[in-house]
Design a protein around this motif. Structure first.
Motif, PDB file in Angstrom:
ATOM      1  N   ARG A 156       0.854  -1.254   0.181  1.00  0.00           N
ATOM      2  CA  ARG A 156      -0.128   0.079  -0.066  1.00  0.00           C
ATOM      3  C   ARG A 156       0.971   1.279  -0.118  1.00  0.00           C
ATOM      4  N   PRO A 157       0.288   2.210  -0.603  1.00  0.00           N
ATOM      5  CA  PRO A 157       1.085   3.612  -0.567  1.00  0.00           C
ATOM      6  C   PRO A 157       1.390   4.160   0.910  1.00  0.00           C
ATOM      7  N   SER A 183      -9.695   1.504   2.385  1.00  0.00           N
ATOM      8  CA  SER A 183     -10.403   0.732   1.390  1.00  0.00           C
ATOM      9  C   SER A 183     -10.723   1.677   0.212  1.00  0.00           C
ATOM     10  N   SER A 184     -10.540   3.198   0.146  1.00  0.00           N
ATOM     11  CA  SER A 184     -10.842   3.916  -1.000  1.00  0.00           C
ATOM     12  C   SER A 184      -9.446   4.172  -1.827  1.00  0.00           C
ATOM     13  N   VAL A 185      -8.378   3.562  -1.307  1.00  0.00           N
ATOM     14  CA  VAL A 185      -6.968   3.956  -1.962  1.00  0.00           C
ATOM     15  C   VAL A 185      -6.523   2.321  -2.394  1.00  0.00           C
TER      16      VAL A 185
END
Length: 700
Positions: free
Chosen positions: A491-492, A498-500
């Motif tokens: 993940r970033p 959940s939106s990313v």
């Protein structure tokens, strides 16, 4: 709420921490006067009110319910109850103001279908039912509106809404001017008079009000005019049809009773609806042991009374509750009931002190129910251990210089509390930056995340329970890791959002380089961004008096306060002026705290042997010395290591990462630090006197 300190190559490591605001974000400390509240008195909490720039939270109507009966009465001294609301009976309350009468129909479904079309608009619908000559008639309104002009604007919108209004009806602006058809000593007499007037085709309502001696009395009011001219027209029409009525303009405050038929637009449900009428009208819903529930306030139930009034054209709901009972809910709303007793006691004393120092800060109320004051969610936040802690410290407050201090606090100071100069610039001798290493208690159950560089040059974070070290290292000494399960999301940022979308996947057998290991973003430490120049310029609008550049190419913290929090930030070398330092939080997209470093995601700074620095962007290459001699490396995907062996990967992003600690303004008591100190055996007095300086704990 979790985090740990992180270090990045080329960036000065954070040496101090910051807090999470459990108290007013951006609020200024107000000196406590000699006339502070009495700990044995009640406190006034604004749940709904329009208090101008200080606070605004409004709804057109509130729905009230209790498992025990309660009464409605005027707040006029010496008044007797006007009516009783049975247990488990819902009532609705609104203010008598400007509105639009859209239509009336004998079909509830017709009214409900029209109301559904208006439900998502600013012209909030309301359906009432009246009985006219034995027939049910449903009346659809919108509003209320702050002024007659606003109601006229609403009327124009309603006319264009395509509601299928009957051809013989014209929507019209209505208001709070009425005619009294007489005062009656019994409700039965009022009902008889009401029936005769509605039978003649006029809108009229029964009204509850207090007499000059405080007794409960009844009137029948006719018409709902928006102005005196319209009221005169109503009087002429009614007098012609019912000459026996001696009518006069209403001058007394009252509770107009209507029958609400719009609680549920999917099926007809009715409830008594009371409209607070009169500019100075104030009525009380008198509380009971079970409390009164407000459906619109997330169905929370509150102790004490509810004052209902018209304030600036909208409904004001003020909860009047004994201060100590208020604290039962505040302490439970601010911290967990699972925390040690001494932590709960410390929170109780701080919250009591804060509340008592407020005076009439919000004009019609001492405090509000949000973090603008203190979190207050009613009886549902209470717990036996919290009640015990409040009772054990009953009346105890923090005093300095003979005054109760405004004992602000926040969730987590990230290792060190802030100095007043780093927040709002005031606060007095009770506040100073102090160590708060126990803030790390917030990470006790937090997962750590590996910061990984994948084989394709992508970098991101994967949670530790999905990753394992292979035991191998790179030539630079960095660990190599792989996944423990299939398709591990990279993940970033070190958090599940959940939106990313994930930036990549890692599978067993595929290797990744470990650049760092950090706690999941929470209240102790966090990473936000990267924010592009456009993101930051949009967020900075209206929050700085500085002229903003067309593009932010460079962003740096150039001055820090005693705790390490940002006092000055420069964009392209130009200082961004803010009203007070804590405002940098909102200025930069709502950062958790001002204890942060700024890291450009797409560049890095190199210190040369001659002491000169240069910045290398992601699209550039740089010459470096390796064991095989001088080689060129590309910008994007390059791993940069600092002198402390921390590492990061350069990306193609042109944005800025904010890497920080703490959650909130950081001034005064750190709640997670309190928890950590209590875990270590400190009592509540020791804890309070650590976080607040030059104070004594006094029982008021």
């Amino acid at each position: 709420m979790k985090h740990t300190k992180m270090k990045w190559g080329g960036i000065a490591p954070l040496s101090k921490g910051l807090l999470a605001a459990a108290i007013a974000v951006g609020s200024l400390l107000i000196p406590a006067g000699a006339s502070h509240a009495d700990s044995n008195s009640t406190i006034r909490v604004a749940l709904y009110a329009d208090i101008g720039s200080k606070y605004k939270s409004t709804v057109p109507v509130v729905t009230m319910l209790s498992t025990q009966s309660f009464t409605l009465m005027s707040n006029q001294p010496g008044s007797t109850p006007l009516l009783s609301v049975p247990a488990q009976s819902r009532i609705r309350v609104s203010v008598d103001g400007y509105r639009v009468k859209v239509m009336e129909t004998s079909s509830w479904k017709t009214a409900a279908d029209a109301a559904k079309k208006l439900q998502s608009t600013s012209d909030k619908p309301q359906i009432y039912m009246i009985s006219r000559n034995g027939t049910n008639v449903y009346q659809l309104y919108t509003g209320v509106y702050a002024s007659e002009a606003a109601a006229k604007d609403g009327l124009a919108r309603v006319v264009k809404a395509g509601l299928g209004i009957p051809a013989d009806q014209t929507p019209a602006v209505k208001g709070d001017k009425h005619l009294s058809a007489g005062r009656y000593s019994s409700e039965q007499e009022a009902d008889t008079a009401l029936s005769s007037i509605t039978a003649a085709g006029f809108d009229a309502w029964k009204v509850f009000l207090s007499g000059s001696d405080g007794s409960a009395q009844f009137e029948v009011w006719v018409g709902e005019a928006a102005n005196d001219k319209d009221l005169g027209a109503v009087q002429t029409t009614v007098s012609a049809a019912l000459p026996q009525l001696a009518m006069s303009a209403v001058t007394s405050p009252g509770l107009i009773m209507r029958l609400d038929a719009g609680l549920d637009l999917s099926s007809e449900t009715q409830a008594n609806h009371y409209m607070v009428s009169g500019n100075d009208a104030k009525f009380l819903a008198v509380g009971n042991e079970a409390g009164i529930q407000l459906e619109e306030r997330s169905k929370r139930t509150y102790r004490g009374n509810m004052e209902l009034s018209n304030l600036r054209g909208s409904l004001a709901v003020i909860n009047e509750v004994p201060l100590e009972q208020y604290l039962y809910a505040v302490v439970g709303g601010e911290v967990s009931s699972s925390w040690p007793d001494e932590a709960l006691k410390a929170q109780a004393v701080a919250a009591r002190s804060y509340a008592m120092a407020q005076g009439n800060r919000f004009e019609v109320a001492n405090v509000v129910d949000s973090t603008l004051s203190q979190v207050y969610n009613g009886i549902g936040s209470e717990a036996p251990v919290i009640i015990k802690a409040v009772d054990a410290t009953a009346g105890e407050v923090l005093m300095s210089g003979g005054k109760v201090i405004e004992a602000v606090f926040s969730s987590n100071s990230g290792g060190v509390t802030s100095d007043p100069s780093e927040v709002w610039g005031n606060g007095g001798d009770a506040f100073a930056s102090v160590p708060s290493k126990e803030d790390v208690a917030a990470t006790a159950t937090a997962k750590k995340w590996y910061y990984l560089l994948l084989a394709n040059g992508t970098s991101g974070y994967a949670r530790e329970d999905n990753i394992k070290l292979t035991g191998n290292k790179t030539a630079a000494g960095l660990d190599i890791a792989t996944a423990t399960t299939k398709d591990v999301n990279v993940r970033p940022l070190p958090a599940v959002e959940s939106s990313v979308s994930a930036v990549g996947k890692l599978n067993p057998g595929e290797n990744a380089v470990v650049l760092d290991k950090v706690y999941e973003s929470g209240s102790y430490s966090w990473i936000k961004g990267p924010y592009t120049s456009a993101d930051l310029l949009k967020s900075l609008q209206g929050k700085t008096t500085s002229t903003l550049p067309s593009s932010i190419l460079n962003l740096q913290v150039t001055q820090r306060g005693p705790s390490g929090r940002a006092l000055q930030v420069k964009a392209n070398g130009q200082a961004l002026d803010v009203k007070y330092p804590d405002m940098f939080r909102s200025a930069f997209n709502g950062l958790p705290s001002t204890l942060f470093d700024i890291v450009p995601a797409g560049s890095y700074t190199v210190l040369g042997a001659d002491g000169a620095t240069s910045t290398i962007g992601s699209s550039q290459s740089a010459g470096v010395l390796s064991a095989s001699g001088k080689v060129n490396v590309n910008g994007s995907g390059t791993v940069v290591m600092g002198g402390d062996s921390s590492a990061r990967a350069i990306t193609n992003s042109s944005g800025f990462l904010f890497i920080g600690q703490g959650y909130g303004h950081g001034l005064g008591m750190s709640q997670w630090g309190v928890k950590g100190m209590a875990d270590s055996g400190y009592d509540y007095k020791q804890i309070l006197q650590h976080y607040y300086q030059n104070v004594t704990i006094v029982k008021e």
